[in-house]
Design an enzyme around this catalytic site. Sequence first.
Site, short mmCIF file in Angstrom:
data_model
loop_
_atom_site.label_atom_id
_atom_site.label_comp_id
_atom_site.label_asym_id
_atom_site.label_seq_id
_atom_site.Cartn_x
_atom_site.Cartn_y
_atom_site.Cartn_z
N SER A 273 55.86 41.16 37.85
CA SER A 273 55.85 42.53 37.35
C SER A 273 55.99 42.57 35.84
O SER A 273 55.45 43.46 35.17
CB SER A 273 56.96 43.36 38.01
OG SER A 273 58.25 42.90 37.65
N HIS B 224 38.09 13.76 49.50
CA HIS B 224 38.72 14.97 48.97
C HIS B 224 39.11 14.77 47.50
O HIS B 224 40.18 14.24 47.20
CB HIS B 224 39.97 15.32 49.80
CG HIS B 224 39.65 15.83 51.16
ND1 HIS B 224 39.36 17.16 51.42
CD2 HIS B 224 39.54 15.18 52.35
CE1 HIS B 224 39.11 17.31 52.70
NE2 HIS B 224 39.20 16.14 53.29
N SER C 75 60.47 44.81 38.54
CA SER C 75 61.55 44.20 39.30
C SER C 75 62.35 43.25 38.42
O SER C 75 63.43 42.81 38.80
CB SER C 75 60.98 43.41 40.48
OG SER C 75 60.24 42.29 40.01
N GLY C 76 61.81 42.93 37.24
CA GLY C 76 62.45 41.94 36.38
C GLY C 76 61.92 40.55 36.60
O GLY C 76 62.26 39.62 35.87
N GLY C 77 61.07 40.36 37.62
CA GLY C 77 60.49 39.06 37.89
C GLY C 77 59.29 38.77 37.02
O GLY C 77 58.82 39.62 36.26
N VAL C 78 58.78 37.55 37.13
CA VAL C 78 57.65 37.12 36.30
C VAL C 78 56.44 38.00 36.55
O VAL C 78 55.77 38.44 35.60
CB VAL C 78 57.31 35.64 36.62
CG1 VAL C 78 56.11 35.19 35.79
CG2 VAL C 78 58.50 34.75 36.35
N GLY D 126 37.06 21.18 56.44
CA GLY D 126 37.47 21.95 57.60
C GLY D 126 37.78 21.01 58.75
O GLY D 126 37.33 19.85 58.76
#
Length: 525
Positions: free
Chosen positions: A238, A179, A233-236, A64
């Site tokens: 959905s 990190h 929608s035809g997308g990945v 942070g």
Amino acid sequence: MPLELPVQATAVPTVFVVDFGAQYAQLIARRVREASVHSVIVPHTITAAEVEAANPAALVLSGGPASVYAEGAPTMDPDILALGVPTLGICYGQQLMVQLLGGTVAHSDVAEYGDTDLVVDGAGSVLLADSPPTQSVWMSHRDAVSQAPPGFAVVAATGAAPCAAIEDPERAMFGVQYHPEVSHTPRGQDLLTAFLVDGAGITPDWTPTNIIDDLVDRIRDQVGDRPVLCGLSGGVDSSVAAALVHRAVGDQLTCVFVDHGLMRHDEGAQVEATFRDHFHVDLVHVRAADRFLAKLAGISDPETKRKVIGEAFIREFEGAARDIYADAPGTKYLVQGTLYPDVIESGGSDSSSTIKSHHNVGGLPDDLDFELVEPLRDLFKDEVRALGRQLGLPNDMVRRQPFPGPGLAVRIVGDITQERLDLVRAADRIALDEFREAGLEDELWQSYAALLTVRSVGVQGDGRTYGHPIVIRAVSSEDAMTADWARLPHDVLARISSRITNEVDGVNRVVYDITSKPPGTIEWE
């Protein structure tokens, strides 16, 4: 899910990433998942009682930007550290853990930012047992732990951080000043895996097959034997959501494709053909382009556009659902392909602000007549693609670039008209064709054409023109949380510019967007 604090035991071993406002909290969650362990992000305000009720397998305290001594600096319920949950503190998370356990954090005269040499004394270490004696790590601090709490051993140091890595294996508590989640720490993933497997005792079995089995069980528990609608929608997103729900409930699923007229070139026909042929489920094609365009008339504010489209989308679904649910009164279920970044960007945690509303997260009407089924809500995009492959979806569907639910409405700055839709759709088709022809399609996270409200002077033929500029946007990313603009070959950009200005009437200028995320977003609106 950060929006809803866990109040009961998790279904699979889960790591809670406690967010103290770090820019890398999402990246930590991804790295844990890459070690085949499930993770979710929770706010630092979570209480010991909530953690105990949820029974996570481990905690990772994120970094942070604050100092642990600063007034108003984020803190945590100290009783969490007494629950016996294996814990790894990273940077600020390490310092806060040390402070709460009786160690000392001091302001260093020498800051460490960037690549730093870590000297390891890893004899008997859990985190660094197999590490070389010196290695490069990524630092970003001025405060540092100067004295570890009682019971902790120091296993690594740097020039300005005498307690760069500390361990108390008996209590399964660990801390590092650097990190490990970033790619600039080459052996960082090894350290995270060592914490999860050796420090926390977690079996790394969160794999696509197990994820699918778990999600299928959840879907069945939620919907029972009720009919379910899925918005396609035809997308990945959905597509995978539909495949999962179909795996879970079979013929209870009806797919509804609301064609809002805001899709790319020829996508409406592609969606209908793909899902009728591949899924073999009922598909209702709602042709609503005129109705959406009428609702968007005169609206230029991007958030208002999203909310209008989101509400209209639901209303169209309600219309389609009347026949489907006519003989089955009761709870109605609507499947949506909401992803974890959608939740985070829509303000889904105490430590996040709303970057934009997603039509499948924000902007839904208060009188929504559906209970949402969101099986992908806890997943990142690459995980969704992996599930799609496991479910047997066609490769070209799984590889498809993300496309926003509001479609071209968020790629047109200002008012939405049929003329402007036709213009940006034509330019977008040319850009995508050229990216595909150059073999760049798979290298890009997203690429598209956007249309601005301004006009510019140009020279075409024998006269001056006052036409539209088109913006080409192409970015590389892992999960859309951050993105970098793509360094495209100049000859590809030249062909795109030439074709658009020659083939798309009304465009006389093409520019390339070289803004990363942050400070920009991937979409223009």
